[in-house]
Design an enzyme around this catalytic site. Sequence first.
Site, PDB file in Angstrom:
ATOM      1  NE  ARG A 131      -4.059  -2.040   1.832  1.00  0.00           N
ATOM      2  CZ  ARG A 131      -4.004  -3.070   2.665  1.00  0.00           C
ATOM      3  NH1 ARG A 131      -3.143  -3.068   3.667  1.00  0.00           N
ATOM      4  NH2 ARG A 131      -4.809  -4.098   2.506  1.00  0.00           N
TER       5      ARG A 131
ATOM      6  CE  LYS B 267      -1.058  13.532 -14.165  1.00  0.00           C
ATOM      7  NZ  LYS B 267      -1.473  14.018 -15.490  1.00  0.00           N
TER       8      LYS B 267
ATOM      9  CD  GLU C 263       6.171  15.856 -22.508  1.00  0.00           C
ATOM     10  OE1 GLU C 263       5.432  16.824 -22.258  1.00  0.00           O
ATOM     11  OE2 GLU C 263       5.747  14.671 -22.586  1.00  0.00           O
TER      12      GLU C 263
ATOM     13  CE  LYS D 266       4.831  17.237 -13.999  1.00  0.00           C
ATOM     14  NZ  LYS D 266       4.878  16.004 -14.735  1.00  0.00           N
TER      15      LYS D 266
ATOM     16  CD  GLU E 152      -4.580  15.789 -15.088  1.00  0.00           C
ATOM     17  OE1 GLU E 152      -3.386  15.506 -14.975  1.00  0.00           O
ATOM     18  OE2 GLU E 152      -5.285  15.410 -16.025  1.00  0.00           O
TER      19      GLU E 152
ATOM     20  NE  ARG F  95       0.134  16.572 -12.538  1.00  0.00           N
ATOM     21  CZ  ARG F  95       0.891  15.853 -11.748  1.00  0.00           C
ATOM     22  NH1 ARG F  95       0.679  15.877 -10.436  1.00  0.00           N
ATOM     23  NH2 ARG F  95       1.863  15.101 -12.223  1.00  0.00           N
TER      24      ARG F  95
ATOM     25  CG  ASN G 255      -2.253  15.663 -19.799  1.00  0.00           C
ATOM     26  OD1 ASN G 255      -1.172  15.106 -19.773  1.00  0.00           O
ATOM     27  ND2 ASN G 255      -3.170  15.487 -18.871  1.00  0.00           N
TER      28      ASN G 255
ATOM     29  CG  HIS H  58       0.232  14.714 -23.293  1.00  0.00           C
ATOM     30  ND1 HIS H  58       0.854  15.912 -23.566  1.00  0.00           N
ATOM     31  CD2 HIS H  58       1.110  14.018 -22.519  1.00  0.00           C
ATOM     32  CE1 HIS H  58       2.037  15.938 -22.976  1.00  0.00           C
ATOM     33  NE2 HIS H  58       2.228  14.807 -22.339  1.00  0.00           N
TER      34      HIS H  58
ATOM     35  CG  HIS I 192      -1.680   9.745 -24.570  1.00  0.00           C
ATOM     36  ND1 HIS I 192      -2.297  10.059 -23.388  1.00  0.00           N
ATOM     37  CD2 HIS I 192      -0.361   9.944 -24.348  1.00  0.00           C
ATOM     38  CE1 HIS I 192      -1.401  10.431 -22.498  1.00  0.00           C
ATOM     39  NE2 HIS I 192      -0.218  10.383 -23.060  1.00  0.00           N
TER      40      HIS I 192
ATOM     41  CG  HIS J 217       5.320  10.283 -24.207  1.00  0.00           C
ATOM     42  ND1 HIS J 217       3.953  10.114 -24.201  1.00  0.00           N
ATOM     43  CD2 HIS J 217       5.548  11.375 -23.423  1.00  0.00           C
ATOM     44  CE1 HIS J 217       3.392  11.045 -23.454  1.00  0.00           C
ATOM     45  NE2 HIS J 217       4.337  11.829 -22.967  1.00  0.00           N
TER      46      HIS J 217
HETATM   47  P1  NAD Z   1      12.152   5.975 -22.108  1.00  0.00           P
HETATM   48  O1  NAD Z   1      12.075   5.817 -20.672  1.00  0.00           O
HETATM   49  O2  NAD Z   1      11.685   4.874 -22.973  1.00  0.00           O
HETATM   50  O3  NAD Z   1      13.653   6.315 -22.491  1.00  0.00           O
HETATM   51  C1  NAD Z   1      13.991   6.510 -23.843  1.00  0.00           C
HETATM   52  C2  NAD Z   1      15.141   5.589 -24.278  1.00  0.00           C
HETATM   53  O4  NAD Z   1      16.365   6.137 -23.802  1.00  0.00           O
HETATM   54  C3  NAD Z   1      15.068   4.177 -23.728  1.00  0.00           C
HETATM   55  O5  NAD Z   1      15.558   3.297 -24.705  1.00  0.00           O
HETATM   56  C4  NAD Z   1      16.020   4.239 -22.538  1.00  0.00           C
HETATM   57  O6  NAD Z   1      16.535   2.976 -22.199  1.00  0.00           O
HETATM   58  C5  NAD Z   1      17.087   5.138 -23.078  1.00  0.00           C
HETATM   59  N1  NAD Z   1      17.853   5.865 -22.092  1.00  0.00           N
HETATM   60  C6  NAD Z   1      17.429   6.412 -20.934  1.00  0.00           C
HETATM   61  N2  NAD Z   1      18.397   7.149 -20.397  1.00  0.00           N
HETATM   62  C7  NAD Z   1      19.458   7.064 -21.216  1.00  0.00           C
HETATM   63  C8  NAD Z   1      20.749   7.627 -21.194  1.00  0.00           C
HETATM   64  N3  NAD Z   1      21.146   8.496 -20.257  1.00  0.00           N
HETATM   65  N4  NAD Z   1      21.604   7.305 -22.181  1.00  0.00           N
HETATM   66  C9  NAD Z   1      21.223   6.472 -23.190  1.00  0.00           C
HETATM   67  N5  NAD Z   1      20.004   5.938 -23.287  1.00  0.00           N
HETATM   68  C10 NAD Z   1      19.133   6.232 -22.291  1.00  0.00           C
HETATM   69  O7  NAD Z   1      11.360   7.277 -22.610  1.00  0.00           O
HETATM   70  P2  NAD Z   1      11.200   8.738 -21.990  1.00  0.00           P
HETATM   71  O8  NAD Z   1      11.041   9.614 -23.155  1.00  0.00           O
HETATM   72  O9  NAD Z   1      12.223   9.044 -20.985  1.00  0.00           O
HETATM   73  O10 NAD Z   1       9.816   8.639 -21.204  1.00  0.00           O
HETATM   74  C11 NAD Z   1       8.613   8.384 -21.880  1.00  0.00           C
HETATM   75  C12 NAD Z   1       7.621   7.831 -20.897  1.00  0.00           C
HETATM   76  O11 NAD Z   1       7.374   8.786 -19.877  1.00  0.00           O
HETATM   77  C13 NAD Z   1       6.286   7.507 -21.519  1.00  0.00           C
HETATM   78  O12 NAD Z   1       5.860   6.249 -21.057  1.00  0.00           O
HETATM   79  C14 NAD Z   1       5.366   8.583 -20.987  1.00  0.00           C
HETATM   80  O13 NAD Z   1       4.041   8.165 -20.884  1.00  0.00           O
HETATM   81  C15 NAD Z   1       5.978   8.857 -19.654  1.00  0.00           C
HETATM   82  N6  NAD Z   1       5.676  10.186 -19.115  1.00  0.00           N
HETATM   83  C16 NAD Z   1       5.238  10.247 -17.846  1.00  0.00           C
HETATM   84  C17 NAD Z   1       4.985  11.466 -17.273  1.00  0.00           C
HETATM   85  C18 NAD Z   1       4.573  11.558 -15.837  1.00  0.00           C
HETATM   86  O14 NAD Z   1       4.220  12.633 -15.393  1.00  0.00           O
HETATM   87  N7  NAD Z   1       4.637  10.485 -15.097  1.00  0.00           N
HETATM   88  C19 NAD Z   1       5.179  12.637 -18.011  1.00  0.00           C
HETATM   89  C20 NAD Z   1       5.641  12.542 -19.318  1.00  0.00           C
HETATM   90  C21 NAD Z   1       5.895  11.300 -19.862  1.00  0.00           C
HETATM   91  N1  GLY Z   2       2.868  15.007 -17.611  1.00  0.00           N
HETATM   92  C1  GLY Z   2       1.599  15.431 -17.142  1.00  0.00           C
HETATM   93  C2  GLY Z   2       1.516  15.605 -15.674  1.00  0.00           C
HETATM   94  O1  GLY Z   2       2.446  15.342 -14.946  1.00  0.00           O
HETATM   95  O2  GLY Z   2       0.501  15.996 -15.180  1.00  0.00           O
END
Ligand code: NAD
Ligand code: GLY
Length: 371
Positions: A125, A147, A189, A231, A241, A245, A249, A252, A256, A269
């Site tokens: 939990r 998130k 972003e 942010k 949200e 917040r 998006n 998005h 998405h 993404h």
């Molecule tokens: P990712 O985590 O897939 O990383 C991109 C690629 O880079 C992967 O192949 C990873 O292994 C590689 N990588 C990571 N760090 C590296 C480094 N320093 N050197 C070399 N390679 C490296 O993608 P991302 O763009 O970081 O994140 C996208 C994800 O984040 C999506 O799933 C999206 O939905 C999510 N997201 C979440 C939020 C949130 O608020 N939680 C906000 C925006 C996006």
């Molecule tokens: N990336 C959208 C949020 O954190 O709300």
Amino acid sequence: MNNAIDTLQTLTVDLGDRSYPIYIGSGLLDQPQLLTPHIPGRQVLVVSNETVAPLYLERILKSLAGFQVATVILPDGEQYKTLATVDTIYTALLEHRFDRSCTLVALGGGVVGDITGFAAATYQRGVHFIQIPTTLLAQVDSSVGGKTGVNHPLGKNMIGAFHQPRCVLADTETLSTLDDRQLSAGVAEVIKYGLIRDAEFFGWLEQHIPELLARDPQQLTYAIERSCRNKAEVVVADERESGQRALLNLGHTFGHAIEAAMGYGAWLHGEAVGTGMLMAADLSHRLGWIGDIDLTRIRTITGLARLPVHTPPELDANEFLKWMAVDKKVQAGQLRLVLLTDIGGSIISDNYDAEKLRKTLDTFHREAQAR
Ligand code: NAD
Ligand code: GLY
């Protein structure tokens, strides 16, 4: 004092007794004094993936000397952002007899961060959680704000929880190993913050994106710090949200739809968000909410950031609308969209002409097919 500490920037996400720092700077992976004070117990599970672990895990493990540390190395890719992957983390936690005082550390991009955060939100939990983001996208967005979650085959990020980290450690040096496409995805972003609420930053980005893509350390640090500041302000005002917040998006809902329709991982993404922001801008322009010059500026900056300006040719308006209907902003069957009223001004609205949305989707489809 060494260089790393000289360049350290610290922001605070001010959430009362759940407040936490965001550390931004070069060489922070080798600064255990930043990390370890945020680990309350002795048990630490570091979660990374098969790409990031060989590059940076050793340095984190060194910083964690003295703790009871276990690691989980996930396969790399958005297609693994699933409940099945979260289950492998639960298994490791249980096999190591980790209790409720344990801390999960996410070392990687947004995918590792979202999965690890969700495991931390739900194991017994809720246990402690730290973000060590290693992509630009994760450093400016996903590691901040709590998130967490995973995808479902029928919709992106549809399973999740709000669970704030205890600290975010963004070492800008890790961006040196990121490939160019991933860097551009992160810039999407960054541009988002300019578009939704920070016109001055948007103006700065119009001048400095080439330096960000060339990985100029000073300009990158500035862009990360300003993005995180934006942010953090939004998250503090509306953590769960219920209102503003959702502006984070922008692009998005369109993005998405591209990610899910094309199969997770085919489009990054950030790429999908970049094209999605352009689509949101196009619709805002059709509605008369932004002018020709603003639309041109948005198109230009998207190209400058080397983000795709065309949608996948196989996605027509009907296909888009089908995927867009699976969105967390849908209320009572009504699709709400983040739209622009200005550069630096945005609203969330269901009060738009649906015919104009179709026109945007048709136009992008036609242009993509004509290429
Ligand atoms: P990712 O985590 O897939 O990383 C991109 C690629 O880079 C992967 O192949 C990873 O292994 C590689 N990588 C990571 N760090 C590296 C480094 N320093 N050197 C070399 N390679 C490296 O993608 P991302 O763009 O970081 O994140 C996208 C994800 O984040 C999506 O799933 C999206 O939905 C999510 N997201 C979440 C939020 C949130 O608020 N939680 C906000 C925006 C996006
Ligand atoms: N990336 C959208 C949020 O954190 O709300």
